[in-house]
Structures are given as structure tokens and as C-alpha cells.
Design a protein around this motif. Structure first.
Motif, mmCIF file in Angstrom:
data_model
loop_
_atom_site.group_PDB
_atom_site.id
_atom_site.type_symbol
_atom_site.label_atom_id
_atom_site.label_comp_id
_atom_site.label_asym_id
_atom_site.label_seq_id
_atom_site.Cartn_x
_atom_site.Cartn_y
_atom_site.Cartn_z
ATOM 1 N N ILE A 128 40.099 34.973 -4.310
ATOM 2 C CA ILE A 128 39.872 34.039 -5.418
ATOM 3 C C ILE A 128 40.186 32.616 -4.970
ATOM 4 C CG2 ILE A 128 40.683 33.313 -7.700
ATOM 5 C CD1 ILE A 128 41.021 36.148 -8.465
ATOM 6 N N ILE A 129 39.293 31.700 -5.319
ATOM 7 C CA ILE A 129 39.529 30.274 -5.107
ATOM 8 C C ILE A 129 39.857 29.685 -6.469
ATOM 9 C CG2 ILE A 129 38.492 28.089 -4.404
ATOM 10 C CD1 ILE A 129 36.450 29.793 -2.796
ATOM 11 N N VAL A 130 40.972 28.986 -6.568
ATOM 12 C CA VAL A 130 41.360 28.343 -7.818
ATOM 13 C C VAL A 130 41.220 26.834 -7.637
ATOM 14 C CG1 VAL A 130 43.206 27.959 -9.490
ATOM 15 C CG2 VAL A 130 42.963 30.195 -8.397
ATOM 16 N N VAL A 131 40.447 26.214 -8.521
ATOM 17 C CA VAL A 131 40.269 24.764 -8.515
ATOM 18 C C VAL A 131 41.012 24.228 -9.736
ATOM 19 C CG1 VAL A 131 38.607 22.872 -8.629
ATOM 20 C CG2 VAL A 131 38.003 24.992 -7.433
ATOM 21 N N GLU A 132 42.117 23.525 -9.480
ATOM 22 C CA GLU A 132 42.892 22.950 -10.580
ATOM 23 C C GLU A 132 42.264 21.624 -10.988
ATOM 24 O OE1 GLU A 132 46.941 23.346 -10.764
ATOM 25 O OE2 GLU A 132 46.959 25.257 -9.726
ATOM 26 N N LEU A 182 29.109 27.604 -3.945
ATOM 27 C CA LEU A 182 29.677 28.031 -2.677
ATOM 28 C C LEU A 182 28.527 28.164 -1.686
ATOM 29 C CD1 LEU A 182 32.437 28.846 -1.454
ATOM 30 C CD2 LEU A 182 31.774 31.206 -1.865
ATOM 31 N N ARG A 183 28.694 27.558 -0.500
ATOM 32 C CA ARG A 183 27.624 27.571 0.501
ATOM 33 C C ARG A 183 28.138 28.145 1.819
ATOM 34 N NH1 ARG A 183 23.276 24.725 -1.262
ATOM 35 N NH2 ARG A 183 23.633 23.313 -3.003
ATOM 36 N N ASN A 184 27.227 28.788 2.562
ATOM 37 C CA ASN A 184 27.591 29.294 3.883
ATOM 38 C C ASN A 184 27.430 28.168 4.905
ATOM 39 O OD1 ASN A 184 24.841 29.125 4.443
ATOM 40 N ND2 ASN A 184 24.503 31.318 4.291
ATOM 41 N N LEU A 185 27.656 28.482 6.182
ATOM 42 C CA LEU A 185 27.560 27.459 7.230
ATOM 43 C C LEU A 185 26.161 26.877 7.385
ATOM 44 C CD1 LEU A 185 29.872 28.902 10.019
ATOM 45 C CD2 LEU A 185 30.219 26.846 8.656
ATOM 46 N N PRO A 217 23.187 28.508 -0.671
ATOM 47 C CA PRO A 217 24.095 28.862 -1.768
ATOM 48 C C PRO A 217 24.394 30.359 -1.770
ATOM 49 C CG PRO A 217 21.934 28.278 -2.629
ATOM 50 C CD PRO A 217 21.895 28.049 -1.148
ATOM 51 N N ILE A 218 25.642 30.688 -2.070
ATOM 52 C CA ILE A 218 26.101 32.070 -2.133
ATOM 53 C C ILE A 218 26.412 32.374 -3.598
ATOM 54 C CG2 ILE A 218 27.887 33.687 -1.365
ATOM 55 C CD1 ILE A 218 26.266 32.561 0.953
ATOM 56 N N PRO A 219 25.838 33.423 -4.171
ATOM 57 C CA PRO A 219 26.153 33.743 -5.569
ATOM 58 C C PRO A 219 27.604 34.218 -5.705
ATOM 59 C CG PRO A 219 24.498 35.268 -4.678
ATOM 60 C CD PRO A 219 24.860 34.318 -3.595
ATOM 61 N N VAL A 220 28.338 33.590 -6.604
ATOM 62 C CA VAL A 220 29.723 33.971 -6.886
ATOM 63 C C VAL A 220 29.953 33.942 -8.389
ATOM 64 C CG1 VAL A 220 30.730 33.212 -4.695
ATOM 65 C CG2 VAL A 220 30.504 31.587 -6.552
ATOM 66 N N ASP A 263 35.439 37.875 -3.667
ATOM 67 C CA ASP A 263 35.511 39.303 -3.367
ATOM 68 C C ASP A 263 34.146 39.791 -2.904
ATOM 69 O OD1 ASP A 263 36.690 41.825 -3.235
ATOM 70 O OD2 ASP A 263 35.958 42.344 -5.230
ATOM 71 N N GLY A 264 34.110 40.506 -1.816
ATOM 72 C CA GLY A 264 32.853 41.033 -1.308
ATOM 73 C C GLY A 264 32.184 40.153 -0.265
ATOM 74 N N LEU A 265 32.680 38.919 -0.082
ATOM 75 C CA LEU A 265 32.111 38.047 0.948
ATOM 76 C C LEU A 265 32.724 38.386 2.299
ATOM 77 C CD1 LEU A 265 32.101 34.497 -0.688
ATOM 78 C CD2 LEU A 265 30.205 36.081 -0.434
ATOM 79 N N ALA A 266 31.941 38.234 3.332
ATOM 80 C CA ALA A 266 32.442 38.468 4.681
ATOM 81 C C ALA A 266 33.438 37.371 5.057
ATOM 82 C CB ALA A 266 31.277 38.460 5.672
#
Length: 75
Positions: free
Chosen positions: A6-10, A24-27, A31-34, A48-51
Motif C-alpha cells: 500500500i502507498i499512502v499519500v498524506e 501509477l506508471r511503470n518504467l 499506466p498501471i491499473p490500481v 498488491d499483485g504488482l511485481a
């Protein structure tokens, strides 16, 4: 910053989470679905589930038209 599942953005109190867009983007910049959960002063993005690897979290504020990009290391 390092992340496991989990990424938390305060958010500061003056920021309205409804005006933010998170991507969220890969290298390669794709875009990566999250799944994103919005709270009053924080946003949570499930990885969760990302490499394991390096990703980039793009945060765009529609009100100020500012974009911030943060490197995320999935462990």
C-alpha cells in the motif's frame, strides 16, 4: 519511497482529495491499473499483485494544475 502493498499519500488540510488524480506508471511510462481509496486527509493506493520493481506515482491537482511525480520501489 519503498512500498510493500500500500502507498499512502498524506494530504494537507487545504487539499481536496476529489480534485486529485493519481496514476501509477511503470518504467516505460505506461499506466498501471490500481485500486485507490480516498480519505479525508490521505489517499491509499494498493500495489498488491504488482511485481517488485520501480514505479512512478503521478499526482495531479486539478485546482492548481500542478503535477508531482514520486518514485516508488515495490519490494
Amino acid at each position: 519511497f519503498p512500498s510493500h502493498d500500500i502507498i499512502v499519500v498524506e494530504l494537507s488540510p487545504e487539499v481536496n482529495p476529489a480534485n486529485l488524480y493519481l496514476t501509477l506508471r511503470n518504467l516505460l511510462g505506461q499506466p498501471i491499473p490500481v485500486h485507490i481509496v480516498s480519505g479525508i486527509h490521505a489517499l491509499e493506493c494498493s500495489t498488491d499483485g504488482l511485481a517488485p520493481g520501480i514505479y512512478f506515482l503521478e499526482i495531479y491537482d486539478e485546482n492548481t494544475r500542478k503535477k508531482e511525480i514520486t518514485r516508488v520501489i515495490k519490494q
